[in-house]
Scaffold this active site. Sequence first.
Site, PDB file in Angstrom:
ATOM      1  N   ASP A 209       0.821  -1.216   0.000  1.00  0.00           N
ATOM      2  CA  ASP A 209       0.000   0.000   0.000  1.00  0.00           C
ATOM      3  C   ASP A 209       0.854   1.265   0.000  1.00  0.00           C
ATOM      4  OD1 ASP A 209      -2.531   1.164  -0.097  1.00  0.00           O
ATOM      5  OD2 ASP A 209      -2.638   1.431   2.065  1.00  0.00           O
ATOM      6  N   SER A 236      -8.151   5.420  -0.369  1.00  0.00           N
ATOM      7  CA  SER A 236      -8.263   4.101  -0.999  1.00  0.00           C
ATOM      8  C   SER A 236      -9.686   3.562  -0.858  1.00  0.00           C
ATOM      9  CB  SER A 236      -7.293   3.106  -0.352  1.00  0.00           C
ATOM     10  OG  SER A 236      -5.959   3.545  -0.483  1.00  0.00           O
ATOM     11  N   GLN A 286      -5.436  -1.320  -7.249  1.00  0.00           N
ATOM     12  CA  GLN A 286      -6.180  -0.534  -6.269  1.00  0.00           C
ATOM     13  C   GLN A 286      -6.917   0.597  -6.978  1.00  0.00           C
ATOM     14  OE1 GLN A 286      -4.693   2.534  -3.027  1.00  0.00           O
ATOM     15  NE2 GLN A 286      -4.533   0.480  -2.158  1.00  0.00           N
TER      16      GLN A 286
END
Length: 318
Positions: A209, A236, A286
């Site tokens: 991440d 996110s 993502q």
Amino acid sequence: MADNKNPFNERTLELQEVGPDTFLSVDLWRPKGNRGVFGGQVIGQAMSAAGKTIDSPYRCNSFHCYFLAAGSNDEMIAYEVRRIRQGKSFCSRLVIAKQSGRVIFMATVSFQRPEPSVLRHQYAMPLVPPPDSLLTREEHERRRRERAGKMVDTEKITEYNTLPVETRHIPLPSGQRGLPINAIWLRAKGDMSDLGPLHHQSMLAYASDFGFIGTSLRPFQLDQPDTNYKLSMLVSLDHTIWFHESFRADDWLLYVIESPRAASGRGLVVGRIYNQEGVLVASTAQEGVVRGSSLGNEDEALEFTSEITRAHGSKPKL
């Protein structure tokens, strides 16, 4: 590994069993300026929780999750694992993360029994400078702030130094700055030799991440004083990671990130993670909320060229 022999700090992913297939975090980190706790830590803990309900030799092959609400660091997160399917080759788990009884995160996790395959291919690893030749994250941050004529944020640097992952930023050639691409080396701090494959997977899930959704902002060069754009939100929405091969999270891994699209208040990023031998060990994706405003008259989408477009040409705009 000679320079990475300090004990590994397991607290980042540590969970306390509080009931049948229910686990509680013992540590949460909220980065400076964030709305909530670091999403990568929730990802890593959720994967670890699911793994505690799996028997060897199964290993995680894919992880798909949604961030439903910002997590607070004032209260530990409870992870409830549901055993969806137990097959001979694959098994599945559903993980629900809660704070104060409210669902803030959910994930589906698939585990596979290792099997050989003759049907294999991969994208080649890009040729980049080795990690030992690059600036540390602290050195990179100091130089970046000084270039921009800003004071060094010592609090942020202290925060970097306490993280269980170290990174090396790979500078892009001047002609590639402003492209929606990024590349970093990363590895867990400390020796993970005594930990099993699932712990290495959970640690890489945590690290995946870092610098991810922010890659979708690179074309707008928000860190430059003459930018025509202003960011208002970056959050996110979901995260996916697929594991292809075994690896060690405490060895240097190359994270190559691209953003093929930003539009409708959302940005999409995809990533490839290689070991130093050039093996593609994991892939990621993502989507996040990407909102901002233009200080000028920019209303057309910026356009870039992918590898396949370079090979075959592009279709003219109508």
